[in-house]
Design an enzyme around this catalytic site. Structure first.
Site, PDB file in Angstrom:
ATOM      1  N   GLU A  74      -4.954   4.599   8.524  1.00 43.73           N
ATOM      2  CA  GLU A  74      -4.118   5.014   7.489  1.00 43.73           C
ATOM      3  C   GLU A  74      -3.382   4.007   6.826  1.00 43.73           C
ATOM      4  OE1 GLU A  74      -1.099   8.779   5.830  1.00 43.73           O
ATOM      5  OE2 GLU A  74      -1.683   8.648   7.915  1.00 43.73           O
ATOM      6  N   ASP A 126       0.855  -6.480   6.849  1.00 42.88           N
ATOM      7  CA  ASP A 126      -0.030  -6.111   5.825  1.00 42.88           C
ATOM      8  C   ASP A 126      -1.446  -5.647   6.074  1.00 42.88           C
ATOM      9  OD1 ASP A 126      -1.898  -6.869   3.432  1.00 42.88           O
ATOM     10  OD2 ASP A 126      -0.715  -8.792   3.346  1.00 42.88           O
ATOM     11  N   ASP A 149       1.539   2.972  -4.067  1.00 48.58           N
ATOM     12  CA  ASP A 149       2.297   2.742  -5.461  1.00 48.58           C
ATOM     13  C   ASP A 149       1.418   2.588  -6.551  1.00 48.58           C
ATOM     14  OD1 ASP A 149       4.300   1.539  -7.046  1.00 48.58           O
ATOM     15  OD2 ASP A 149       5.110   0.586  -5.929  1.00 48.58           O
ATOM     16  N   LYS A 153       3.082  -0.027 -14.724  1.00 47.54           N
ATOM     17  CA  LYS A 153       3.289  -1.234 -16.187  1.00 47.54           C
ATOM     18  C   LYS A 153       2.102  -1.878 -16.036  1.00 47.54           C
ATOM     19  CE  LYS A 153       8.414  -1.274 -16.129  1.00 47.54           C
ATOM     20  NZ  LYS A 153       9.489  -2.133 -16.076  1.00 47.54           N
ATOM     21  N   ASP A 185      -1.420  10.853  -7.712  1.00 50.34           N
ATOM     22  CA  ASP A 185      -0.936  11.932  -8.736  1.00 50.34           C
ATOM     23  C   ASP A 185      -0.671  11.272 -10.017  1.00 50.34           C
ATOM     24  OD1 ASP A 185       1.377  10.553  -7.852  1.00 50.34           O
ATOM     25  OD2 ASP A 185       2.563  12.386  -8.061  1.00 50.34           O
ATOM     26  N   THR A 222       2.113  16.731   1.119  1.00 52.28           N
ATOM     27  CA  THR A 222       3.327  16.032   1.459  1.00 52.28           C
ATOM     28  C   THR A 222       4.484  16.345   0.666  1.00 52.28           C
ATOM     29  OG1 THR A 222       3.071  14.044  -0.048  1.00 52.28           O
ATOM     30  CG2 THR A 222       2.004  13.860   2.210  1.00 52.28           C
ATOM     31  N   ARG A 223       5.948  16.039   1.074  1.00 50.70           N
ATOM     32  CA  ARG A 223       7.032  16.356   0.076  1.00 50.70           C
ATOM     33  C   ARG A 223       6.982  15.829  -1.044  1.00 50.70           C
ATOM     34  NH1 ARG A 223      12.327  14.959   3.289  1.00 50.70           N
ATOM     35  NH2 ARG A 223      11.194  12.793   3.681  1.00 50.70           N
ATOM     36  N   PHE A 224       6.409  14.645  -1.076  1.00 48.90           N
ATOM     37  CA  PHE A 224       6.315  13.675  -2.399  1.00 48.90           C
ATOM     38  C   PHE A 224       5.225  14.069  -3.311  1.00 48.90           C
ATOM     39  CE2 PHE A 224       3.379  10.610  -4.540  1.00 48.90           C
ATOM     40  CZ  PHE A 224       4.403   9.793  -5.293  1.00 48.90           C
TER      41      PHE A 224
END
Length: 244
Positions: A74, A126, A149, A153, A185, A222-224
């Site tokens: 993961e 990494d 992430d 932009k 999302d 998840t909470r996010f």
């Protein structure tokens, strides 16, 4: 933050590997007392430094599981709550969870100890170096990249982790039949993911229509993710299989 030689390193690979645009920023602040204690006590037992200097023996790393047990990587696990839930639901699978967020590393170790999860290992550094330098081809049962992430932009799109080079590398580390599972999302990123994954000849979409997959039961909300859904975001899962 930690005594010399104790706990996760701030830069485990140092300058020994080529520089490139990275999709992450290391964050080591705001470590709670409990997280720090977990890192001090448990890192020597369950922590993995992504130094790029050795190949990992997955059977030795997951010595609490029978030899040959499946291992899933993961990449990016946040605070580790969903990771711990998935590990608890599938105790016969080793879960190698990689991140650079020190509070999250400590929290996941804390959760693993609290719930007796002996199938979790926490990797620091990494994930590209981990895949390229430290994991053998055809060795993983799955790779999960949940809510990376999106770098929304346009000038930052080059920082997104789901790029052709990454997908080709990830596919090479999957055993035939292994799954590369992404979720986001952010609609434009989902579209890019779908295109990049579809274009990889070593992968095939598990969906007959070539589109997005429904969220599988094993991926917890998840909470996010809940926060995004409350804002009206649409979550897309993409599940691709390594072809023989």
């Amino acid at each position: 933050m930690f005594p010399a030689g104790v706990g996760p390193s701030p830069n485990p690979a140092g300058e020994r590997h080529e520089r490139r645009i990275r999709s992450f920023q290391p964050r080591r602040s705001r470590v709670s007392a409990n997280q720090r204690d977990a890192l001090l006590r448990l890192w020597p037992k369950w922590g993995v430094e992504i130094d790029g200097d050795r190949k990992l023996d997955l059977d030795a790393l997951f010595d609490t599981l029978p030899p040959g047990s499946p291992v899933v990587l993961e990449i990016g696990f946040g605070m580790g709550e969903a990771t711990a839930e998935m590990a608890a639901a599938d105790p016969g699978t080793g879960l190698l969870a990689a991140d650079v967020h020190t509070p999250g590393q400590g929290n996941l170790l804390l959760l693993a100890e609290r719930y007796g999860l002996t199938n979790v290992r926490v990797a620091n550094g990494d994930a590209i170096i981990l895949l390229r330098e430290m994991l053998a081809p055809d060795g993983l049962a799955g790779i999960r990249v949940f809510f990376p992430d999106p770098w929304p932009k346009k000038r930052h799109h080059k920082r997104r982790i789901i790029q052709p080079e990454f997908v080709e590398l990830a596919a090479s580390r999957l055993a035939p039949g292994g799954l590369l599972h992404c979720a986001t999302d952010w609609e434009p990123y989902a579209e890019q993911m779908l295109q990049v994954l579809t274009d990889c000849p070593a992968l095939e979409n598990t969906q007959p229509d070539g589109g997005y997959a429904p969220r599988p039961d094993f991926r917890p909300l998840t909470r996010f993710e809940r926060q995004g859904l409350e804002k009206g975001h649409v979550v897309h899962d993409l599940i691709f299989r390594r072809v023989p």
